[in-house]
Scaffold this motif. Sequence first.
Motif, PDB file in Angstrom:
ATOM      1  N   ILE A 152       8.277  45.490   2.916  1.00 40.49           N
ATOM      2  CA  ILE A 152       7.290  44.645   3.601  1.00 40.49           C
ATOM      3  C   ILE A 152       7.955  43.272   3.741  1.00 40.49           C
ATOM      4  O   ILE A 152       8.288  42.636   2.732  1.00 40.49           O
ATOM      5  CB  ILE A 152       5.974  44.509   2.821  1.00 40.49           C
ATOM      6  N   GLY A 153       8.133  42.858   5.001  1.00 41.91           N
ATOM      7  CA  GLY A 153       8.792  41.578   5.247  1.00 41.91           C
ATOM      8  C   GLY A 153      10.116  41.506   4.496  1.00 41.91           C
ATOM      9  O   GLY A 153      10.835  42.508   4.383  1.00 41.91           O
ATOM     10  N   ASP A 154      10.400  40.324   3.957  1.00 38.74           N
ATOM     11  CA  ASP A 154      11.637  40.162   3.186  1.00 38.74           C
ATOM     12  C   ASP A 154      11.340  39.995   1.696  1.00 38.74           C
ATOM     13  O   ASP A 154      12.194  39.552   0.935  1.00 38.74           O
ATOM     14  CB  ASP A 154      12.424  38.944   3.703  1.00 38.74           C
TER      15      ASP A 154
ATOM     16  N   ASP B 287      11.162  51.747   2.091  1.00 35.80           N
ATOM     17  CA  ASP B 287      10.445  50.861   3.011  1.00 35.80           C
ATOM     18  C   ASP B 287      10.553  49.450   2.450  1.00 35.80           C
ATOM     19  O   ASP B 287      10.840  49.272   1.258  1.00 35.80           O
ATOM     20  CB  ASP B 287       8.941  51.205   3.082  1.00 35.80           C
TER      21      ASP B 287
ATOM     22  N   ALA C  93      -0.155  46.723   6.548  1.00 41.91           N
ATOM     23  CA  ALA C  93       0.801  47.195   5.544  1.00 41.91           C
ATOM     24  C   ALA C  93       0.135  47.313   4.173  1.00 41.91           C
ATOM     25  O   ALA C  93       0.428  48.211   3.397  1.00 41.91           O
ATOM     26  CB  ALA C  93       2.001  46.262   5.483  1.00 41.91           C
TER      27      ALA C  93
ATOM     28  N   THR D 109      11.286  51.906   7.005  1.00 48.29           N
ATOM     29  CA  THR D 109      11.219  50.801   7.948  1.00 48.29           C
ATOM     30  C   THR D 109      10.853  49.512   7.223  1.00 48.29           C
ATOM     31  O   THR D 109      10.414  49.539   6.072  1.00 48.29           O
ATOM     32  CB  THR D 109      10.178  51.118   9.056  1.00 48.29           C
ATOM     33  N   THR D 110      11.015  48.415   7.910  1.00 47.65           N
ATOM     34  CA  THR D 110      10.548  47.132   7.389  1.00 47.65           C
ATOM     35  C   THR D 110       9.247  46.786   8.095  1.00 47.65           C
ATOM     36  O   THR D 110       9.225  46.607   9.308  1.00 47.65           O
ATOM     37  CB  THR D 110      11.593  46.020   7.614  1.00 47.65           C
ATOM     38  N   TRP D 111       8.176  46.746   7.313  1.00 47.03           N
ATOM     39  CA  TRP D 111       6.840  46.509   7.856  1.00 47.03           C
ATOM     40  C   TRP D 111       6.562  45.022   7.990  1.00 47.03           C
ATOM     41  O   TRP D 111       7.056  44.217   7.190  1.00 47.03           O
ATOM     42  CB  TRP D 111       5.781  47.130   6.936  1.00 47.03           C
ATOM     43  N   GLU D 112       5.762  44.695   8.995  1.00 46.81           N
ATOM     44  CA  GLU D 112       5.262  43.326   9.104  1.00 46.81           C
ATOM     45  C   GLU D 112       4.419  43.029   7.864  1.00 46.81           C
ATOM     46  O   GLU D 112       3.678  43.883   7.383  1.00 46.81           O
ATOM     47  CB  GLU D 112       4.371  43.179  10.343  1.00 46.81           C
ATOM     48  N   ALA D 113       4.507  41.811   7.385  1.00 47.45           N
ATOM     49  CA  ALA D 113       3.706  41.417   6.216  1.00 47.45           C
ATOM     50  C   ALA D 113       2.291  41.060   6.674  1.00 47.45           C
ATOM     51  O   ALA D 113       1.904  39.893   6.742  1.00 47.45           O
ATOM     52  CB  ALA D 113       4.362  40.235   5.513  1.00 47.45           C
ATOM     53  N   ASP D 114       1.530  42.088   7.037  1.00 49.12           N
ATOM     54  CA  ASP D 114       0.165  41.841   7.520  1.00 49.12           C
ATOM     55  C   ASP D 114      -0.828  42.746   6.794  1.00 49.12           C
ATOM     56  O   ASP D 114      -0.468  43.510   5.884  1.00 49.12           O
ATOM     57  CB  ASP D 114       0.079  42.057   9.038  1.00 49.12           C
TER      58      ASP D 114
END
Length: 299
Positions: free
Chosen positions: A167-169, A165, A285, A277-282
Amino acid sequence: MNSTPVRVSRLGYVNFETPDVQRLTEYYTKVLGFALVDESPQQVFLTTGNDHHCVVIDKAEAARGRSVVGYEIQEDLDSAQRRLKEAGLATERRTDIGPGTPDVLVLTEPETGAGLHLYESQTPSGVTATFDQRPSKLGHVAAYTPSTDGMRTFYESAMGFRWADSIGDFFVFLRCNADHHAANFMQSDTYQGMHHIAYEARDLNHLQIMIDNLARQGYRLYWGPGRHAVGHNIFTYHEDPDGNHIELFTQLDVMLDEEKGYYEPRPWHEHFPMKPTTWEADALAMNAWGPLPPHGLKR
Ligand SMILES: [Fe+2]
């Protein structure tokens, strides 16, 4: 790197440098319940189970977490060394690392300069299992890196890790077996070294025993309990006497079937199938249950 990666199968141990070996040893034995397997004034070996050690404490001028990470590999060291050489990576074969690991392939982690030890097996510790606060195992260790892409490429192409996974980049999670992650890396231009280390509880009751014991010994959580969406582990965080960030966790996602490519379904998953997956940085997460860490999403 076009050669076949080494087959890392398990996170084995992590070294901590400290100016106060006795204080950190007492924390591991009395607070977390680790078993002391071997010690000298310069070096202490601690374990949670059958492996000779999963934590090594080294006497040093200053505190430094994650100076070395040891990984068990599922192949012989000769072939691992040959293929790492083909991949352009310098390695050294060592028989003098210390007790428990008589034959080790040593290399340097790119980007961070930390030591990486690869070995086929450890000498058994002889330690009897307990049902107290002692963690079931060393789960994962996270570090800062100037480049998550560079680190991901190294671990995938040279060490055989799989992407779990992101988180963001700026935060990447990597696994070497069914567990969601054994290594995770956060991008930072400001920070370096260890981000946190995580020890596993068997279940929620075991986690409670650990935390009640922490509290009795004067250690307070600074974040959690909560549930990370990334990996879905129930987490808690506190600091050891040197200020290293320690996570105690349970219920980490597992991928039991590589062919299917998704994590074993759990009722708290946000969707099905739960694939890397790539999660939104919120906030979700970081903590599906509520508060952000006290330092926010700071890198
Ligand atoms: Fe963690």
